[in-house]
Design a protein around this motif. Sequence first.
Motif, PDB file in Angstrom:
ATOM      1  N   UNK A   9       0.839  -1.200   0.000  1.00 49.55           N
ATOM      2  CA  UNK A   9       0.000   0.000   0.000  1.00 49.55           C
ATOM      3  C   UNK A   9       0.873   1.250   0.000  1.00 49.55           C
ATOM      4  N   UNK A  10       0.472   2.212  -0.797  1.00 49.43           N
ATOM      5  CA  UNK A  10       1.273   3.411  -1.044  1.00 49.43           C
ATOM      6  C   UNK A  10       0.413   4.645  -0.813  1.00 49.43           C
ATOM      7  N   UNK A  11       0.968   5.639  -0.110  1.00 46.30           N
ATOM      8  CA  UNK A  11       0.211   6.854   0.201  1.00 46.30           C
ATOM      9  C   UNK A  11       0.985   8.093  -0.218  1.00 46.30           C
ATOM     10  N   UNK A  12       0.230   9.130  -0.553  1.00 44.26           N
ATOM     11  CA  UNK A  12       0.786  10.442  -0.880  1.00 44.26           C
ATOM     12  C   UNK A  12       0.243  11.438   0.129  1.00 44.26           C
ATOM     13  N   UNK A  13       1.135  12.153   0.799  1.00 41.74           N
ATOM     14  CA  UNK A  13       0.741  13.115   1.834  1.00 41.74           C
ATOM     15  C   UNK A  13       0.882  14.534   1.305  1.00 41.74           C
ATOM     16  N   UNK A  14      -0.180  15.320   1.433  1.00 41.91           N
ATOM     17  CA  UNK A  14      -0.105  16.754   1.126  1.00 41.91           C
ATOM     18  C   UNK A  14       0.631  17.394   2.293  1.00 41.91           C
ATOM     19  N   UNK A  15       1.855  17.856   2.032  1.00 40.33           N
ATOM     20  CA  UNK A  15       2.801  18.229   3.093  1.00 40.33           C
ATOM     21  C   UNK A  15       3.227  19.682   2.942  1.00 40.33           C
ATOM     22  N   UNK A  16       2.820  20.516   3.901  1.00 36.68           N
ATOM     23  CA  UNK A  16       3.099  21.952   3.818  1.00 36.68           C
ATOM     24  C   UNK A  16       4.292  22.389   4.651  1.00 36.68           C
ATOM     25  N   UNK A  17       4.627  21.611   5.669  1.00 33.44           N
ATOM     26  CA  UNK A  17       5.653  22.036   6.620  1.00 33.44           C
ATOM     27  C   UNK A  17       5.048  22.538   7.905  1.00 33.44           C
ATOM     28  N   UNK A  18       3.717  22.495   8.005  1.00 36.33           N
ATOM     29  CA  UNK A  18       3.021  22.903   9.216  1.00 36.33           C
ATOM     30  C   UNK A  18       2.768  21.741  10.152  1.00 36.33           C
ATOM     31  N   UNK A  19       2.193  22.046  11.308  1.00 35.34           N
ATOM     32  CA  UNK A  19       1.947  21.039  12.331  1.00 35.34           C
ATOM     33  C   UNK A  19       1.071  19.892  11.832  1.00 35.34           C
ATOM     34  N   UNK A  20      -0.044  20.224  11.214  1.00 30.33           N
ATOM     35  CA  UNK A  20      -1.021  19.204  10.840  1.00 30.33           C
ATOM     36  C   UNK A  20      -0.469  18.232   9.802  1.00 30.33           C
ATOM     37  N   UNK A  21       0.096  18.762   8.727  1.00 31.55           N
ATOM     38  CA  UNK A  21       0.585  17.875   7.663  1.00 31.55           C
ATOM     39  C   UNK A  21       1.807  17.083   8.109  1.00 31.55           C
ATOM     40  N   UNK A  22       2.612  17.655   9.009  1.00 25.42           N
ATOM     41  CA  UNK A  22       3.782  16.936   9.519  1.00 25.42           C
ATOM     42  C   UNK A  22       3.350  15.763  10.394  1.00 25.42           C
ATOM     43  N   UNK A  23       2.319  15.986  11.196  1.00 27.27           N
ATOM     44  CA  UNK A  23       1.764  14.900  12.006  1.00 27.27           C
ATOM     45  C   UNK A  23       1.205  13.809  11.101  1.00 27.27           C
ATOM     46  N   UNK A  24       0.515  14.225  10.037  1.00 28.42           N
ATOM     47  CA  UNK A  24      -0.046  13.264   9.089  1.00 28.42           C
ATOM     48  C   UNK A  24       1.042  12.476   8.375  1.00 28.42           C
ATOM     49  N   UNK A  25       2.177  13.115   8.120  1.00 29.90           N
ATOM     50  CA  UNK A  25       3.268  12.422   7.443  1.00 29.90           C
ATOM     51  C   UNK A  25       3.799  11.286   8.301  1.00 29.90           C
TER      52      UNK A  25
ATOM     53  N   UNK B 252       2.213   9.795  10.697  1.00 30.24           N
ATOM     54  CA  UNK B 252       1.110   8.835  10.737  1.00 30.24           C
ATOM     55  C   UNK B 252       1.163   7.916   9.513  1.00 30.24           C
ATOM     56  N   UNK B 253       1.368   8.494   8.341  1.00 26.31           N
ATOM     57  CA  UNK B 253       1.427   7.713   7.106  1.00 26.31           C
ATOM     58  C   UNK B 253       2.614   6.758   7.102  1.00 26.31           C
ATOM     59  N   UNK B 254       3.751   7.235   7.568  1.00 22.43           N
ATOM     60  CA  UNK B 254       4.947   6.395   7.591  1.00 22.43           C
ATOM     61  C   UNK B 254       4.790   5.208   8.536  1.00 22.43           C
TER      62      UNK B 254
END
Length: 234
Positions: free
Chosen positions: A2-18, A20-22
Amino acid sequence: MNRALVVFSGGQDSSTCLYYALRKYDEVYTIGFNYGQRHAVELEFRQKFLNELKRFDPHAFSKYKGDKMIDMTSFKDLTDSALTREGEAYVIDKSNDLPTSFVPGRNLIFLTYAAAFAYTIKADTVITGVGQADYSGYPDCREETIKALEKSINLGMQSNIKIETPLMFKSKARTFMMAHQLGGYDFVRMIVENTLTCYEGDVSELHNFGYGCGKCPSCLLRKKGYEEYLKEQF
């Protein structure tokens, strides 16, 4: 696999999501957008966070497969949002009852671009840090918007890409708690010290909740969330 793409801005929310995805997926890619935002310095924090994450959890980071940065600087010519216009105040626009920090179409475009890239790299999931708990005034952060967009994308590309929103119903305090659950207090501090969410892009001072001007709506929200997290956790 399974492969995921994270919308990553450099902010708190997207970094936490990254992170999480890993922890959840076999392979993870990221995509970022420069849309002429006043706080474009946040994009510099993307690499800073990636460097720290590699040090923090080498095993999880081994699943990270690459990044795509999209130049959308012309997008600012289409909007008069306070996030793309210097000197604009962060208030409620009485004509539509939306915050002036709302950037019309931003998340819709980001996710459409992300889905196109996900299709190319054969990722079956796009992960975004949007949520309606704190910013319910942003119509493109609502669950019904994301579900409708997911349906449209899959109809238009004859695909089966899922848009996952781990933070949809989480307040900032809950987001800090999620970071704690993922990697303990050390990871929370890594989020604090290596991400930027300030609308002004102010990196002159590291507050206990993170970098920022300490006055814009984003900083105030992050400060409140961090304080609530500390009270609950400790």
